[in-house]
Design a protein around this motif. Structure first.
Motif, PDB file in Angstrom:
ATOM      1  N   THR A 340       0.666  -1.227   0.118  1.00 28.53           N
ATOM      2  CA  THR A 340       0.052   0.011   0.119  1.00 28.53           C
ATOM      3  C   THR A 340       0.715   1.315  -0.008  1.00 28.53           C
ATOM      4  O   THR A 340       0.503   2.266  -0.780  1.00 28.53           O
ATOM      5  N   ALA A 341       1.810   1.232   0.920  1.00 27.74           N
ATOM      6  CA  ALA A 341       2.699   2.756   0.885  1.00 27.74           C
ATOM      7  C   ALA A 341       3.311   2.696  -0.337  1.00 27.74           C
ATOM      8  O   ALA A 341       3.326   3.960  -0.593  1.00 27.74           O
ATOM      9  N   ALA A 343       2.274   2.025  -3.527  1.00 25.65           N
ATOM     10  CA  ALA A 343       1.248   2.442  -4.195  1.00 25.65           C
ATOM     11  C   ALA A 343       0.822   3.780  -4.155  1.00 25.65           C
ATOM     12  O   ALA A 343       0.691   4.481  -5.070  1.00 25.65           O
ATOM     13  N   ASP A 344       0.723   4.038  -2.986  1.00 27.18           N
ATOM     14  CA  ASP A 344       0.488   5.319  -2.663  1.00 27.18           C
ATOM     15  C   ASP A 344       1.543   6.365  -2.871  1.00 27.18           C
ATOM     16  O   ASP A 344       1.167   7.607  -3.559  1.00 27.18           O
ATOM     17  N   ALA A 345       2.684   6.128  -2.882  1.00 26.97           N
ATOM     18  CA  ALA A 345       4.107   6.830  -3.232  1.00 26.97           C
ATOM     19  C   ALA A 345       3.813   7.211  -4.889  1.00 26.97           C
ATOM     20  O   ALA A 345       4.088   8.183  -5.406  1.00 26.97           O
ATOM     21  N   ALA A 346       3.569   6.078  -5.374  1.00 24.49           N
ATOM     22  CA  ALA A 346       3.557   6.181  -7.071  1.00 24.49           C
ATOM     23  C   ALA A 346       2.356   6.976  -7.210  1.00 24.49           C
ATOM     24  O   ALA A 346       2.532   7.686  -8.249  1.00 24.49           O
ATOM     25  N   ARG A 347       1.155   6.898  -6.771  1.00 24.41           N
ATOM     26  CA  ARG A 347      -0.063   7.806  -7.266  1.00 24.41           C
ATOM     27  C   ARG A 347       0.408   9.221  -6.703  1.00 24.41           C
ATOM     28  O   ARG A 347       0.134  10.270  -7.381  1.00 24.41           O
ATOM     29  N   ARG A 375      -6.412   7.630   3.382  1.00 27.44           N
ATOM     30  CA  ARG A 375      -4.775   7.618   3.652  1.00 27.44           C
ATOM     31  C   ARG A 375      -4.413   8.891   3.224  1.00 27.44           C
ATOM     32  O   ARG A 375      -3.158   9.008   2.418  1.00 27.44           O
ATOM     33  N   HIS A 376      -5.119  10.068   3.101  1.00 29.80           N
ATOM     34  CA  HIS A 376      -4.638  11.234   2.803  1.00 29.80           C
ATOM     35  C   HIS A 376      -3.395  11.866   3.907  1.00 29.80           C
ATOM     36  O   HIS A 376      -3.697  12.442   4.578  1.00 29.80           O
ATOM     37  N   GLU A 377      -2.240  11.176   3.670  1.00 24.20           N
ATOM     38  CA  GLU A 377      -0.871  11.369   4.457  1.00 24.20           C
ATOM     39  C   GLU A 377      -0.580  13.008   3.833  1.00 24.20           C
ATOM     40  O   GLU A 377      -1.099  13.506   2.880  1.00 24.20           O
TER      41      GLU A 377
END
Length: 693
Positions: A340-341, A343-347, A375-377
């Motif tokens: 997940t982390a 994928a989030d970094a890629a987005r 997951r809006h970091e």
């Protein structure tokens, strides 16, 4: 009572009191009277052990065990001694003999459990600890061992219960506190886990394992400054695991101490050269520092490594070098990665690329799944707010960032401060200065590396000596040795130095000296130098210093006849040495209004603003003191000109220095300017009360 019994009693008393040398002498006296006695030999061995003579103690215990192989106590002490000396496999045989003679030997059952745990035999370890607890249900070492085994078996609630029992039995037991911390952490109670680890560290301050666990936890929770302290302590105590080295580097990275972080990773890679995680972190740091070509070199070394993390690094490199189509393609491959982390970094990267291309709709499409999933970091929230603001919807952008800033339960103060500064910049650019001002209250998080550089390379005594110096003698004549004078670059954060460096990285016509050899170049000049030391340098020493300073150019065919650029940062007390070694050299001096600089630092989240302003003012006075007295060609570079007319300003600068700032250089400058407070600096008068010292 016989004399022999009296001596043994005295020996035991001395042993219990911790007087091991005296106890050893008395046990030996009793042994001489009694002859070979394995129990007395065992006690002599324990005395030797505890007085720091571990190998001698082991020999005595082995001799005792050989005399009486059926004595469980002797066999257990021999096993313990072998474990203490780092020979756990050899300890298994005496443990087996001990448990054969006495199956209910509590300490042996517990020790065997810890050996099984160290060998990753978790189920066998749990069985040993449970057997020990059937002998004594409240034995703390067995309770803590069972708790650690249950954590590995995915039973955190059971682990917590056993660790709590151990801590209740012995509140001052560091192992119990450590096990309880691990259990709390596994259950998501990081605050309780931190307190238990701090308890353990207070009980056993010399345990590198405890400091390593505390530092790792603090780093994961965003408490990066405290994490750095704990992990540094773990390293000093010998707990230099891969996790500690890389965790320390990551925490330094998050604090903005990129030089130190890179040094830490490079030291780690000297120990473990082929570690892909370390190599990947080095790439991240190089990209963070704008060193794209060096990052590319490291990625090429990782060519054999495949997988999503390497793909993401390639995407970051493509983004940094302006290859946005490739960056978008690579990042898109990872939008649905299993991790997940990642994928989030890629987005997030896709969102940045889309924003850079001016396609806000695509940016929102990449980021929306993060927001919808909760997951809006910080990084994705900030980017989403930017894309919304770009469409003119300032109120919606403000709402996104205010949720981050106000969420004290989820985010650390430094994360919330970053969000607040970002929101302040958006509101400021929208002309809402009063609202922007309220989001400048949280303290900064960003460490100014130059303050540490000054403390190290320009201590107060050296500054005082140069501040009082008025005798600079005649301006030094040029040194004819066939070597070109480098071009030097001064400047503080917010002065435009970083923008110029980004343009220089892409310019054609000049050759840059390696940033990795900056310390070597300082050593070549003998820095730091006091005035009298500099005066004593004869021409031979000056020539040698020049040769060593420029030594990396030897054999480089691409450097012939080209201007040489040194991108190192130089403190003012180094200028006289530069003038002696390189008379007439050009020194670019980026210039910005002091008040605007202070506003930049505030928006950029720097800590120690008062100290930054004080040190900057002192360095500025020093520069004005040196400028008319040193044989250097100071080239003024106004920040306003660089921001308002970059093409014309760089063309004029390039013409005077023999450099060619073409389109790639302008793109490099524009990329470095993006997402920085440069576009807010002219509004500093609206915030005078927050920036005036």
């Amino acid at each position: 009572m016989s004399h022999e019994s009296s001596v043994i009693d005295q020996a035991r008393e001395q042993f219990q009191a911790g007087n091991f040398t005296t106890a050893e002498a008395l046990f030996r006296e009793a042994l001489r009277e009694k002859g070979d006695d394995p129990r007395l030999m065992m006690m002599i061995g324990l005395c030797l052990q505890r007085s720091g003579r571990a190998e001698d103690g082991l020999e005595q215990l082995q001799a005792a065990a050989a005399l009486d192989p059926d004595d469980p106590g002797i066999q257990h002490q021999l096993a313990s001694a072998l474990v203490d000396l780092g020979r756990p496999e050899q300890a298994r045989a005496p443990l087996k003999r001990c448990l054969t003679a006495d199956p209910n030997h509590l300490l042996a059952r517990t020790l065997l459990g810890h050996l099984e745990l160290a060998d990753q035999q978790t189920r066998a370890a749990a069985d040993c600890f449970q057997a020990a607890l059937r002998i004594d249900r409240d034995h703390p070492p067995a309770l803590t061992g069972l708790a650690m085994a249950q954590l590995r078996l995915g039973q955190p609630e059971k682990a917590r219960a056993h660790a709590e029992r151990a801590a209740a039995q012995e509140p001052g037991n560091a192992a119990a506190q450590f096990a309880l911390a691990q259990a709390y952490d596994a259950l998501g109670h990081s605050g309780f886990a931190e307190q238990c680890l701090r308890n353990a560290a207070q009980i056993q301050p010399d345990s590198g394992r405890i400091w390593a666990a505390l530092g790792t936890l603090l780093g994961r929770n965003g408490q990066y400054a405290d994490a750095v302290q704990a992990l540094n302590r773990a390293l000093k105590l010998g707990a230099g695991t891969n996790r500690v080295w890389l965790g320390l580097a990551s925490s330094l990275q998050q604090l903005g101490r990129l030089d130190e972080a890179q040094t830490m990773v490079e030291r780690f890679l000297q120990r473990v050269p082929d570690n892909p995680v370390g190599q990947a972190l080095l790439v991240e740091l190089l990209l963070d520092r704008g060193k794209t070509e060096q990052a590319r070199t490291v990625i090429q070394r990782l060519a054999a490594e495949q997988g999503p993390r390497i793909t993401l690094l390639r995407a970051r490199l493509a983004e940094a070098t302006g290859e946005l189509d490739q960056a978008h393609a690579l990042a898109s491959e990872l939008h649905h990665a299993d991790e997940t982390a990642l994928a989030d970094a890629a987005r997030l990267l896709s969102g940045r690329v889309a924003k850079a291309r001016g396609t806000a709709v695509i940016a929102r499409k990449a980021l929306q799944p993060l927001i919808e999933a909760g997951r809006h970091e910080p990084a994705s929230s900030s980017l989403l707010a930017d894309t919304i603001a770009a469409g003119g919807q300032i109120d919606r952008a403000r709402d996104v960032l205010e949720r981050l800033v106000n969420d004290q339960a989820r985010y650390t103060p430094s994360v919330r401060a970053r969000g607040a500064r970002h929101l302040a910049r958006l509101l400021d650019r929208a002309g809402e200065h009063a609202d922007a001002s309220q989001f400048l209250e949280l303290p900064g998080w960003h460490h100014c590396e130059l303050l540490q550089r000054l403390a190290t390379d320009s201590p107060a005594a050296l500054q005082a000596a140069w501040d009082q110096e008025t005798d600079f003698g005649e301006k030094t004549a040029a040194i004819e040795d066939g070597r070109s004078n480098p071009i030097f670059i001064l400047g503080w954060p917010g002065s435009g130095r970083d923008l110029l460096l980004a343009a220089l990285d892409k310019q054609a016509g000049g050759v840059q000296l390696s940033q990795e050899r900056e310390r070597n170049r300082r050593e070549a000049l003998g820095l730091p130098l006091e005035p009298e030391q500099l005066r004593q340098l004869d021409e031979g020493r000056l020539r040698l210093g020049r040769k060593r300073f420029l030594g990396e150019l030897r054999g480089r065919s691409d450097s012939a006849g080209k201007p040489v650029i040194d991108t190192s940062w130089w403190e003012m007390t180094a200028l006289p040495a530069l003038a002696r070694h390189f008379p007439g050299a050009s020194v670019i001096v980026p210039r910005a209004d002091t008040e605007a600089l202070a506003f930049f630092w505030l928006l950029a989240g720097y800590r120690d603003l008062d100290r930054m302003q004080s040190e900057y003012a002192a360095e500025r006075r020093r520069f004005l003191h040196f400028k008319p007295r040193l044989n250097l060609n100071f080239v003024d570079l106004g920040l306003k000109d660089l921001l308002d007319q970059p093409a014309e300003t760089l063309a004029t600068l390039g013409a005077s220095l023999g450099l060619n700032f073409d389109e790639p250089a302008l793109q490099g400058l524009a990329s470095a300017r993006r997402d920085t407070p440069y576009d807010n600096m002219h509004n500093w008068p609206h915030y005078r009360q927050k920036t005036v010292d």
